[in-house]
Write a protein that holds these residues in place. Structure first.
Motif, PDB file in Angstrom:
ATOM      1  N   GLU A  69       0.649  -1.272   0.036  1.00 50.38           N
ATOM      2  CA  GLU A  69       0.173  -0.090  -0.062  1.00 50.38           C
ATOM      3  C   GLU A  69       0.475   1.599  -0.452  1.00 50.38           C
ATOM      4  O   GLU A  69       0.261   2.374  -0.475  1.00 50.38           O
ATOM      5  CB  GLU A  69      -0.864  -0.203   1.220  1.00 50.38           C
ATOM      6  CG  GLU A  69      -2.271  -0.824   0.830  1.00 50.38           C
ATOM      7  CD  GLU A  69      -1.735  -2.583   1.660  1.00 50.38           C
ATOM      8  OE1 GLU A  69      -0.615  -2.366   1.861  1.00 50.38           O
ATOM      9  OE2 GLU A  69      -2.777  -3.354   1.416  1.00 50.38           O
ATOM     10  N   GLU A  97     -11.276  -5.462  -1.579  1.00 47.48           N
ATOM     11  CA  GLU A  97     -11.657  -3.397  -0.486  1.00 47.48           C
ATOM     12  C   GLU A  97     -10.907  -3.513   0.612  1.00 47.48           C
ATOM     13  O   GLU A  97     -10.225  -4.273   1.265  1.00 47.48           O
ATOM     14  CB  GLU A  97     -12.808  -3.585  -0.294  1.00 47.48           C
ATOM     15  CG  GLU A  97     -14.244  -3.836  -0.884  1.00 47.48           C
ATOM     16  CD  GLU A  97     -15.521  -3.448  -1.210  1.00 47.48           C
ATOM     17  OE1 GLU A  97     -15.574  -3.811   0.687  1.00 47.48           O
ATOM     18  OE2 GLU A  97     -16.674  -3.398  -1.720  1.00 47.48           O
ATOM     19  N   SER A  98     -10.866  -1.729   0.728  1.00 47.59           N
ATOM     20  CA  SER A  98      -9.828  -1.246   1.764  1.00 47.59           C
ATOM     21  C   SER A  98     -10.436  -0.389   2.154  1.00 47.59           C
ATOM     22  O   SER A  98     -12.046  -0.117   1.568  1.00 47.59           O
ATOM     23  CB  SER A  98      -8.395  -1.117   1.363  1.00 47.59           C
ATOM     24  OG  SER A  98      -7.924  -1.177   2.460  1.00 47.59           O
ATOM     25  N   TRP A 102      -9.809   3.450  -1.512  1.00 47.02           N
ATOM     26  CA  TRP A 102      -8.801   1.932  -1.560  1.00 47.02           C
ATOM     27  C   TRP A 102      -9.071   0.732  -1.878  1.00 47.02           C
ATOM     28  O   TRP A 102     -10.420   0.598  -1.021  1.00 47.02           O
ATOM     29  CB  TRP A 102      -7.708   2.556  -0.679  1.00 47.02           C
ATOM     30  CG  TRP A 102      -7.557   4.094  -0.423  1.00 47.02           C
ATOM     31  CD1 TRP A 102      -7.268   4.385  -0.064  1.00 47.02           C
ATOM     32  CD2 TRP A 102      -5.029   3.743  -0.762  1.00 47.02           C
ATOM     33  NE1 TRP A 102      -6.396   5.612   0.191  1.00 47.02           N
ATOM     34  CE2 TRP A 102      -5.620   5.568  -0.705  1.00 47.02           C
ATOM     35  CE3 TRP A 102      -4.437   3.178  -0.302  1.00 47.02           C
ATOM     36  CZ2 TRP A 102      -4.171   6.018  -0.218  1.00 47.02           C
ATOM     37  CZ3 TRP A 102      -3.453   3.530  -0.337  1.00 47.02           C
ATOM     38  CH2 TRP A 102      -2.847   4.746  -0.338  1.00 47.02           C
ATOM     39  N   CYS A 103      -8.081   0.483  -3.242  1.00 46.24           N
ATOM     40  CA  CYS A 103      -8.634  -1.395  -2.973  1.00 46.24           C
ATOM     41  C   CYS A 103      -7.184  -1.701  -4.131  1.00 46.24           C
ATOM     42  O   CYS A 103      -6.848  -0.599  -4.145  1.00 46.24           O
ATOM     43  CB  CYS A 103     -10.180  -1.748  -3.783  1.00 46.24           C
ATOM     44  SG  CYS A 103     -10.799  -0.965  -5.487  1.00 46.24           S
ATOM     45  N   LYS A 104      -7.398  -3.843  -3.848  1.00 43.67           N
ATOM     46  CA  LYS A 104      -6.498  -3.816  -4.525  1.00 43.67           C
ATOM     47  C   LYS A 104      -6.856  -4.552  -5.586  1.00 43.67           C
ATOM     48  O   LYS A 104      -8.002  -4.834  -4.830  1.00 43.67           O
ATOM     49  CB  LYS A 104      -5.697  -5.049  -3.581  1.00 43.67           C
ATOM     50  CG  LYS A 104      -4.996  -4.522  -2.736  1.00 43.67           C
ATOM     51  CD  LYS A 104      -4.152  -5.036  -1.921  1.00 43.67           C
ATOM     52  CE  LYS A 104      -3.471  -4.289  -0.740  1.00 43.67           C
ATOM     53  NZ  LYS A 104      -2.855  -5.558   0.050  1.00 43.67           N
ATOM     54  N   SER A 110      -2.630  -1.379  -5.345  1.00 46.68           N
ATOM     55  CA  SER A 110      -3.140  -0.361  -4.320  1.00 46.68           C
ATOM     56  C   SER A 110      -3.658   0.374  -6.004  1.00 46.68           C
ATOM     57  O   SER A 110      -2.978   1.235  -6.145  1.00 46.68           O
ATOM     58  CB  SER A 110      -2.047  -0.231  -3.281  1.00 46.68           C
ATOM     59  OG  SER A 110      -2.100  -0.713  -2.979  1.00 46.68           O
ATOM     60  N   ARG A 141     -15.735   2.043   2.245  1.00 48.07           N
ATOM     61  CA  ARG A 141     -15.097   1.095   1.333  1.00 48.07           C
ATOM     62  C   ARG A 141     -14.637   2.404  -0.207  1.00 48.07           C
ATOM     63  O   ARG A 141     -14.552   2.653  -0.576  1.00 48.07           O
ATOM     64  CB  ARG A 141     -15.433   0.019   1.775  1.00 48.07           C
ATOM     65  CG  ARG A 141     -14.951  -0.587   2.712  1.00 48.07           C
ATOM     66  CD  ARG A 141     -15.442  -2.063   2.708  1.00 48.07           C
ATOM     67  NE  ARG A 141     -15.074  -2.642   4.643  1.00 48.07           N
ATOM     68  CZ  ARG A 141     -13.704  -3.417   4.709  1.00 48.07           C
ATOM     69  NH1 ARG A 141     -12.736  -2.641   3.899  1.00 48.07           N
ATOM     70  NH2 ARG A 141     -13.504  -3.481   5.886  1.00 48.07           N
TER      71      ARG A 141
END
Length: 155
Positions: A69, A97-98, A102-104, A110, A141
């Motif tokens: 990240e 999900e973050s 943010w997500c991957k 990221s 999220r």
């Protein structure tokens, strides 16, 4: 070649990465692909996403350097539909999900999927409204433009 170009390391999944990124970004282009073995996977590729060049490198199985990240790419989305499109493209295809937009993706890279409206809400001139929008964003999220705007307005 551009003066500065990120190089992204993929452990033997470079061909999958080329296909994924060039199908996800509508204006994407494959500019160059090199092979060490004509029958093997790509060794390097240069792709263009939204006007930015990226080098992809097939680092092979012997060296593992995962993404973290600490580096992310931000996508400036015009509206909720564009947020939904990119979020779904990354998360629903093996990503995760973050928080706070943010997500991957499935490769562990990221992304920050953010609306242009972020500048009018979380970073807006009304300090109390910006604080409310920030508090709303911290609970999300995937970012919700309407909810950010409602929080900023005090609703």
């Amino acid at each position: 070649m551009t003066k500065i170009m990120p190089c992204l390391w993929f452990d033997e999944r470079i061909d999958e990465a080329i296909t994924f990124y060039t199908s996800t970004f509508k204006s994407a282009k494959v500019l160059e692909i090199t092979h060490q073995d004509p029958d093997g996977p790509a060794f390097t590729a240069i792709i263009e996403l939204e006007g930015h060049k990226f080098m992809l490198l097939n680092g092979g199985p012997d060296w593992r350097y995962p993404f973290t990240e600490a580096v992310s790419f931000m996508i400036d989305c015009a509206d909720q539909a564009e947020i939904d499109y990119f979020w779904s493209s990354f998360v629903d295809n093996g990503g995760e999900e973050s928080m706070c937009g943010w997500c991957k993706d499935r490769f562990g890279l990221s992304w920050q999927v953010v609306p242009r409206q972020m500048y009018d809400t979380v970073l807006g001139p009304d300090k109390a409204g910006a604080q409310r929008a920030t508090q709303a964003m911290l609970q999300m999220r995937k970012l919700d433009v309407a909810a950010l705007q409602k929080a900023y307005a005090g609703g």
